[in-house]
Enzyme design. Structure first.
Site, PDB file in Angstrom:
ATOM      1  N   PRO A 163      21.588  38.076  35.217  1.00 36.47           N
ATOM      2  CA  PRO A 163      20.908  36.991  35.914  1.00 36.47           C
ATOM      3  C   PRO A 163      21.609  36.504  37.167  1.00 36.47           C
ATOM      4  O   PRO A 163      22.833  36.361  37.195  1.00 36.47           O
ATOM      5  CB  PRO A 163      20.844  35.872  34.865  1.00 36.47           C
ATOM      6  CG  PRO A 163      21.821  36.248  33.824  1.00 36.47           C
ATOM      7  CD  PRO A 163      21.922  37.734  33.837  1.00 36.47           C
ATOM      8  N   ASN A 164      20.785  36.266  38.165  1.00 40.50           N
ATOM      9  CA  ASN A 164      21.172  35.681  39.462  1.00 40.50           C
ATOM     10  C   ASN A 164      21.908  36.644  40.376  1.00 40.50           C
ATOM     11  O   ASN A 164      22.138  36.326  41.545  1.00 40.50           O
ATOM     12  CB  ASN A 164      21.992  34.392  39.268  1.00 40.50           C
ATOM     13  CG  ASN A 164      21.182  33.313  38.588  1.00 40.50           C
ATOM     14  OD1 ASN A 164      20.084  33.013  39.022  1.00 40.50           O
ATOM     15  ND2 ASN A 164      21.693  32.773  37.494  1.00 40.50           N
ATOM     16  N   ARG A 173      24.125  33.388  49.186  1.00 36.68           N
ATOM     17  CA  ARG A 173      24.915  32.148  49.257  1.00 36.68           C
ATOM     18  C   ARG A 173      26.127  32.315  48.354  1.00 36.68           C
ATOM     19  O   ARG A 173      26.318  33.375  47.760  1.00 36.68           O
ATOM     20  CB  ARG A 173      24.082  30.927  48.882  1.00 36.68           C
ATOM     21  CG  ARG A 173      23.552  30.918  47.478  1.00 36.68           C
ATOM     22  CD  ARG A 173      22.613  29.738  47.292  1.00 36.68           C
ATOM     23  NE  ARG A 173      21.232  30.199  47.344  1.00 36.68           N
ATOM     24  CZ  ARG A 173      20.507  30.451  46.252  1.00 36.68           C
ATOM     25  NH1 ARG A 173      21.001  30.260  45.064  1.00 36.68           N
ATOM     26  NH2 ARG A 173      19.281  30.895  46.342  1.00 36.68           N
ATOM     27  N   TYR A 194      31.422  35.138  45.685  1.00 35.89           N
ATOM     28  CA  TYR A 194      30.881  36.458  45.348  1.00 35.89           C
ATOM     29  C   TYR A 194      30.869  37.452  46.513  1.00 35.89           C
ATOM     30  O   TYR A 194      30.436  38.598  46.338  1.00 35.89           O
ATOM     31  CB  TYR A 194      29.464  36.309  44.792  1.00 35.89           C
ATOM     32  CG  TYR A 194      29.396  35.451  43.544  1.00 35.89           C
ATOM     33  CD1 TYR A 194      30.066  35.830  42.385  1.00 35.89           C
ATOM     34  CD2 TYR A 194      28.686  34.257  43.528  1.00 35.89           C
ATOM     35  CE1 TYR A 194      30.027  35.050  41.250  1.00 35.89           C
ATOM     36  CE2 TYR A 194      28.632  33.462  42.392  1.00 35.89           C
ATOM     37  CZ  TYR A 194      29.309  33.862  41.258  1.00 35.89           C
ATOM     38  OH  TYR A 194      29.271  33.091  40.129  1.00 35.89           O
ATOM     39  N   ASN A 252      27.393  44.108  34.559  1.00 34.96           N
ATOM     40  CA  ASN A 252      27.790  42.736  34.892  1.00 34.96           C
ATOM     41  C   ASN A 252      26.744  41.842  34.246  1.00 34.96           C
ATOM     42  O   ASN A 252      25.635  41.699  34.782  1.00 34.96           O
ATOM     43  CB  ASN A 252      27.844  42.498  36.401  1.00 34.96           C
ATOM     44  CG  ASN A 252      28.326  41.088  36.731  1.00 34.96           C
ATOM     45  OD1 ASN A 252      28.317  40.210  35.867  1.00 34.96           O
ATOM     46  ND2 ASN A 252      28.725  40.875  37.967  1.00 34.96           N
ATOM     47  N   ALA A 265      26.082  35.249  33.652  1.00 38.32           N
ATOM     48  CA  ALA A 265      26.451  34.158  32.745  1.00 38.32           C
ATOM     49  C   ALA A 265      26.167  34.488  31.283  1.00 38.32           C
ATOM     50  O   ALA A 265      26.729  33.850  30.383  1.00 38.32           O
ATOM     51  CB  ALA A 265      25.718  32.888  33.148  1.00 38.32           C
ATOM     52  N   GLU A 309      32.618  46.461  31.417  1.00 36.91           N
ATOM     53  CA  GLU A 309      32.091  45.169  31.884  1.00 36.91           C
ATOM     54  C   GLU A 309      32.811  44.786  33.174  1.00 36.91           C
ATOM     55  O   GLU A 309      34.038  44.927  33.275  1.00 36.91           O
ATOM     56  CB  GLU A 309      32.341  44.111  30.799  1.00 36.91           C
ATOM     57  CG  GLU A 309      31.876  42.716  31.174  1.00 36.91           C
ATOM     58  CD  GLU A 309      32.097  41.713  30.033  1.00 36.91           C
ATOM     59  OE1 GLU A 309      32.450  42.117  28.901  1.00 36.91           O
ATOM     60  OE2 GLU A 309      31.918  40.503  30.299  1.00 36.91           O
ATOM     61  N   HIS A 346      33.058  41.699  36.314  1.00 37.86           N
ATOM     62  CA  HIS A 346      32.698  40.420  36.925  1.00 37.86           C
ATOM     63  C   HIS A 346      33.311  40.383  38.312  1.00 37.86           C
ATOM     64  O   HIS A 346      34.493  40.734  38.480  1.00 37.86           O
ATOM     65  CB  HIS A 346      33.201  39.234  36.093  1.00 37.86           C
ATOM     66  CG  HIS A 346      32.520  39.153  34.762  1.00 37.86           C
ATOM     67  ND1 HIS A 346      31.286  38.559  34.615  1.00 37.86           N
ATOM     68  CD2 HIS A 346      32.861  39.638  33.557  1.00 37.86           C
ATOM     69  CE1 HIS A 346      30.910  38.661  33.354  1.00 37.86           C
ATOM     70  NE2 HIS A 346      31.840  39.318  32.686  1.00 37.86           N
ATOM     71  N   ARG A 369      38.082  30.022  36.724  1.00 38.18           N
ATOM     72  CA  ARG A 369      36.944  29.150  37.013  1.00 38.18           C
ATOM     73  C   ARG A 369      36.749  28.126  35.881  1.00 38.18           C
ATOM     74  O   ARG A 369      37.675  27.827  35.154  1.00 38.18           O
ATOM     75  CB  ARG A 369      35.712  30.024  37.263  1.00 38.18           C
ATOM     76  CG  ARG A 369      35.933  30.998  38.447  1.00 38.18           C
ATOM     77  CD  ARG A 369      34.705  31.804  38.753  1.00 38.18           C
ATOM     78  NE  ARG A 369      33.621  30.950  39.232  1.00 38.18           N
ATOM     79  CZ  ARG A 369      32.353  31.355  39.342  1.00 38.18           C
ATOM     80  NH1 ARG A 369      32.041  32.609  39.034  1.00 38.18           N
ATOM     81  NH2 ARG A 369      31.421  30.535  39.779  1.00 38.18           N
TER      82      ARG A 369
END
Ligand code: CA2
Length: 154
Positions: A11-12, A19, A24, A74, A77, A98, A100, A107
């Site tokens: 997601p996302n 942005r 990122y 990836n 969340a 995996e 990220h 974070r």
């Protein structure tokens, strides 16, 4: 037979480059996928790419990867709380790395844990989008070790 892997983004991640570039980076998902496919081709590997914002669709894609040799994922969340994705990765018994983009340990507290990390072959975070290249190389090594048999693994 040609090695075939799936690059799966959660997601996302379709918003990459639009942005939050300080977290990122400025590359779009299309850039990331093209670079991944290009490197894979140089290494003689074919790639199926997919992205979804839905947990169930991601589970379905992981199931589809049973016909492939490996997965770079990836989970976005979902990494932090999706037992459905964790169970799917564990169930398909396909080598999986995996990745990220950000360092999830640096974070917010809720990002520090990946419930998926316990069932993957490798875990890379905090290397920016370069992490996808690292993940691909690590995945291919794992696939080759698997094909060679357990005694050949190092
Ligand atoms: O660091 C990563 O790769 C993450 O998987 C990215 C996820 C985040 O929820 C994870 O904790 C860590 C979020 C991706 C959101 O991507 C955006 C990209 C551009 C603009 C907004 C969000």
């Amino acid at each position: 037979m040609t090695t075939r892997v799936m690059l799966l983004n959660g997601p996302n991640l379709n918003l990459l480059g639009e942005r939050d570039s300080q977290v990122y980076g400025s590359r779009t998902l299309e850039d990331v996928e093209s670079a991944f496919v290009e490197l894979a081709a140089e290494l003689g590997v074919e790639v199926v790419t997919a992205q979804s914002n839905s947990e169930g669709v991601l589970v379905d894609r992981i199931h589809e990867a049973r016909s492939l040799d490996g997965i770079v994922i990836n989970p976005g969340a979902y990494a932090h709380y999706s037992y459905a994705i964790r169970d799917a990765v564990e169930a398909v018994r396909v080598p999986c790395v995996e990745v990220h983009i950000s360092n999830i340990h640096a974070r917010e507290d809720f990002r520090h844990r990946s419930v998926i990390s316990a069932v993957v072959d490798g875990f890379i975070c905090g290397c920016g989008v370069y992490g996808y290249e690292l993940a691909l190389r690590a995945l291919i090594k794992r696939i080759e070790e698997k094909k060679a048999g357990p005694l050949a693994a190092s």
